[in-house]
Design a protein around this motif. Structure first.
Motif, PDB file in Angstrom:
ATOM      1  N   GLY A 231      52.521 -10.215  13.281  1.00  0.00           N
ATOM      2  CA  GLY A 231      51.560  -9.154  13.551  1.00  0.00           C
ATOM      3  C   GLY A 231      50.117  -9.625  13.425  1.00  0.00           C
ATOM      4  N   TRP A 232      49.882 -10.905  13.685  1.00  0.00           N
ATOM      5  CA  TRP A 232      48.562 -11.502  13.568  1.00  0.00           C
ATOM      6  C   TRP A 232      48.029 -11.887  14.940  1.00  0.00           C
ATOM      7  CZ3 TRP A 232      50.755 -15.586   9.707  1.00  0.00           C
ATOM      8  CH2 TRP A 232      50.920 -15.015   8.437  1.00  0.00           C
ATOM      9  N   SER A 233      46.724 -12.068  15.039  1.00  0.00           N
ATOM     10  CA  SER A 233      46.149 -12.702  16.228  1.00  0.00           C
ATOM     11  C   SER A 233      46.478 -14.190  16.145  1.00  0.00           C
ATOM     12  CB  SER A 233      44.628 -12.513  16.259  1.00  0.00           C
ATOM     13  OG  SER A 233      44.020 -13.277  15.228  1.00  0.00           O
ATOM     14  N   ILE A 234      46.321 -14.895  17.253  1.00  0.00           N
ATOM     15  CA  ILE A 234      46.594 -16.343  17.237  1.00  0.00           C
ATOM     16  C   ILE A 234      45.657 -17.033  16.255  1.00  0.00           C
ATOM     17  CG2 ILE A 234      46.515 -18.467  18.607  1.00  0.00           C
ATOM     18  CD1 ILE A 234      47.597 -16.842  20.950  1.00  0.00           C
ATOM     19  N   ARG A 235      44.398 -16.633  16.244  1.00  0.00           N
ATOM     20  CA  ARG A 235      43.434 -17.238  15.313  1.00  0.00           C
ATOM     21  C   ARG A 235      43.851 -16.982  13.866  1.00  0.00           C
ATOM     22  NH1 ARG A 235      38.892 -19.609  14.416  1.00  0.00           N
ATOM     23  NH2 ARG A 235      37.310 -18.884  12.990  1.00  0.00           N
ATOM     24  N   THR A 236      44.215 -15.740  13.569  1.00  0.00           N
ATOM     25  CA  THR A 236      44.650 -15.412  12.210  1.00  0.00           C
ATOM     26  C   THR A 236      45.899 -16.196  11.851  1.00  0.00           C
ATOM     27  OG1 THR A 236      43.671 -13.216  12.316  1.00  0.00           O
ATOM     28  CG2 THR A 236      45.410 -13.538  10.688  1.00  0.00           C
ATOM     29  N   ALA A 237      46.835 -16.325  12.804  1.00  0.00           N
ATOM     30  CA  ALA A 237      48.054 -17.085  12.538  1.00  0.00           C
ATOM     31  C   ALA A 237      47.721 -18.521  12.158  1.00  0.00           C
ATOM     32  CB  ALA A 237      48.976 -17.058  13.754  1.00  0.00           C
ATOM     33  N   ALA A 238      46.818 -19.145  12.897  1.00  0.00           N
ATOM     34  CA  ALA A 238      46.435 -20.528  12.588  1.00  0.00           C
ATOM     35  C   ALA A 238      45.803 -20.621  11.199  1.00  0.00           C
ATOM     36  CB  ALA A 238      45.477 -21.065  13.640  1.00  0.00           C
ATOM     37  N   LEU A 239      44.937 -19.681  10.878  1.00  0.00           N
ATOM     38  CA  LEU A 239      44.285 -19.698   9.568  1.00  0.00           C
ATOM     39  C   LEU A 239      45.282 -19.432   8.445  1.00  0.00           C
ATOM     40  CD1 LEU A 239      41.007 -17.798  10.523  1.00  0.00           C
ATOM     41  CD2 LEU A 239      41.261 -20.247  10.056  1.00  0.00           C
TER      42      LEU A 239
ATOM     43  N   LEU B 159      45.862 -26.548  14.513  1.00  0.00           N
ATOM     44  CA  LEU B 159      44.449 -26.375  14.844  1.00  0.00           C
ATOM     45  C   LEU B 159      44.155 -26.831  16.260  1.00  0.00           C
ATOM     46  CD1 LEU B 159      42.849 -27.403  11.433  1.00  0.00           C
ATOM     47  CD2 LEU B 159      43.185 -25.106  12.351  1.00  0.00           C
ATOM     48  N   ALA B 160      44.837 -27.883  16.717  1.00  0.00           N
ATOM     49  CA  ALA B 160      44.659 -28.322  18.114  1.00  0.00           C
ATOM     50  C   ALA B 160      45.172 -27.257  19.075  1.00  0.00           C
ATOM     51  CB  ALA B 160      45.391 -29.645  18.343  1.00  0.00           C
ATOM     52  N   ALA B 161      46.285 -26.620  18.743  1.00  0.00           N
ATOM     53  CA  ALA B 161      46.821 -25.550  19.588  1.00  0.00           C
ATOM     54  C   ALA B 161      45.846 -24.377  19.647  1.00  0.00           C
ATOM     55  CB  ALA B 161      48.185 -25.096  19.063  1.00  0.00           C
ATOM     56  N   LEU B 162      45.226 -24.067  18.514  1.00  0.00           N
ATOM     57  CA  LEU B 162      44.235 -22.987  18.478  1.00  0.00           C
ATOM     58  C   LEU B 162      43.046 -23.338  19.357  1.00  0.00           C
ATOM     59  CD1 LEU B 162      43.158 -20.317  17.347  1.00  0.00           C
ATOM     60  CD2 LEU B 162      42.249 -21.608  15.425  1.00  0.00           C
ATOM     61  N   ALA B 163      42.563 -24.563  19.255  1.00  0.00           N
ATOM     62  CA  ALA B 163      41.437 -24.990  20.079  1.00  0.00           C
ATOM     63  C   ALA B 163      41.778 -24.941  21.572  1.00  0.00           C
ATOM     64  CB  ALA B 163      40.985 -26.399  19.686  1.00  0.00           C
ATOM     65  N   ALA B 164      43.000 -25.327  21.911  1.00  0.00           N
ATOM     66  CA  ALA B 164      43.421 -25.319  23.308  1.00  0.00           C
ATOM     67  C   ALA B 164      43.577 -23.899  23.846  1.00  0.00           C
ATOM     68  CB  ALA B 164      44.738 -26.068  23.453  1.00  0.00           C
ATOM     69  N   ALA B 165      43.852 -22.955  22.961  1.00  0.00           N
ATOM     70  CA  ALA B 165      44.050 -21.564  23.384  1.00  0.00           C
ATOM     71  C   ALA B 165      42.751 -20.821  23.621  1.00  0.00           C
ATOM     72  CB  ALA B 165      44.892 -20.828  22.321  1.00  0.00           C
ATOM     73  N   LYS B 166      41.635 -21.392  23.237  1.00  0.00           N
ATOM     74  CA  LYS B 166      40.343 -20.712  23.380  1.00  0.00           C
ATOM     75  C   LYS B 166      39.942 -20.547  24.812  1.00  0.00           C
ATOM     76  CE  LYS B 166      38.248 -21.586  18.956  1.00  0.00           C
ATOM     77  NZ  LYS B 166      37.163 -22.201  18.245  1.00  0.00           N
TER      78      LYS B 166
ATOM     79  N   ALA C 137      51.797 -18.827  19.183  1.00  0.00           N
ATOM     80  CA  ALA C 137      51.764 -17.472  19.734  1.00  0.00           C
ATOM     81  C   ALA C 137      52.950 -16.637  19.245  1.00  0.00           C
ATOM     82  CB  ALA C 137      51.742 -17.513  21.257  1.00  0.00           C
ATOM     83  N   GLN C 138      54.124 -17.234  19.139  1.00  0.00           N
ATOM     84  CA  GLN C 138      55.287 -16.495  18.658  1.00  0.00           C
ATOM     85  C   GLN C 138      55.171 -16.188  17.169  1.00  0.00           C
ATOM     86  OE1 GLN C 138      58.577 -18.981  20.121  1.00  0.00           O
ATOM     87  NE2 GLN C 138      59.280 -17.137  21.194  1.00  0.00           N
ATOM     88  N   ILE C 139      54.648 -17.127  16.411  1.00  0.00           N
ATOM     89  CA  ILE C 139      54.446 -16.881  14.981  1.00  0.00           C
ATOM     90  C   ILE C 139      53.477 -15.719  14.812  1.00  0.00           C
ATOM     91  CG2 ILE C 139      53.533 -17.816  12.817  1.00  0.00           C
ATOM     92  CD1 ILE C 139      54.573 -20.572  13.757  1.00  0.00           C
ATOM     93  N   ALA C 140      52.391 -15.731  15.588  1.00  0.00           N
ATOM     94  CA  ALA C 140      51.406 -14.642  15.521  1.00  0.00           C
ATOM     95  C   ALA C 140      52.071 -13.309  15.841  1.00  0.00           C
ATOM     96  CB  ALA C 140      50.252 -14.916  16.477  1.00  0.00           C
ATOM     97  N   ALA C 141      52.887 -13.280  16.889  1.00  0.00           N
ATOM     98  CA  ALA C 141      53.548 -12.032  17.286  1.00  0.00           C
ATOM     99  C   ALA C 141      54.520 -11.544  16.210  1.00  0.00           C
ATOM    100  CB  ALA C 141      54.278 -12.232  18.612  1.00  0.00           C
ATOM    101  N   CYS C 142      55.303 -12.458  15.658  1.00  0.00           N
ATOM    102  CA  CYS C 142      56.274 -12.085  14.611  1.00  0.00           C
ATOM    103  C   CYS C 142      55.587 -11.537  13.367  1.00  0.00           C
ATOM    104  CB  CYS C 142      57.118 -13.294  14.219  1.00  0.00           C
ATOM    105  SG  CYS C 142      58.310 -13.797  15.452  1.00  0.00           S
TER     106      CYS C 142
END
Length: 88
Positions: free
Chosen positions: A56-64, A81-88, A49-54
């Protein structure tokens, strides 16, 4: 500074450093800085989530993007990818 000028400056630096595509196998581009930033943030232990915020991406985009650009081990990619799945 324009986008074109920044890219041209990087190309000139790359060529002076001898990092041309023939030598390293690919062309370094200004957009490659995204991969460097994502890799450094991930290795610094920032959560997705912090990487996404830094970045300027969505969490999904950050993971990709991390999966695409970051130089990570398979285990690290699995964790993202596990973190992304857990965030859904």
């Amino acid at each position: 500074m324009t986008e074109h000028r920044a890219s041209e400056g990087l190309r000139q630096w790359r060529d002076k450093a001898g990092l041309n595509p023939d030598k390293i196998g690919y062309a370094l581009r200004l957009n490659d800085a995204r991969g460097t930033a994502a890799t450094r943030l991930l290795r610094a232990g920032l959560p997705l989530a912090q990487i996404a915020a830094c970045m300027g991406w969505s969490i999904r985009t950050a993971a990709l993007m991390i999966e695409r650009y970051a130089k990570v081990s398979p285990g690290e990619t699995d964790e993202v990818l596990a973190a992304l799945a857990a965030a859904k």
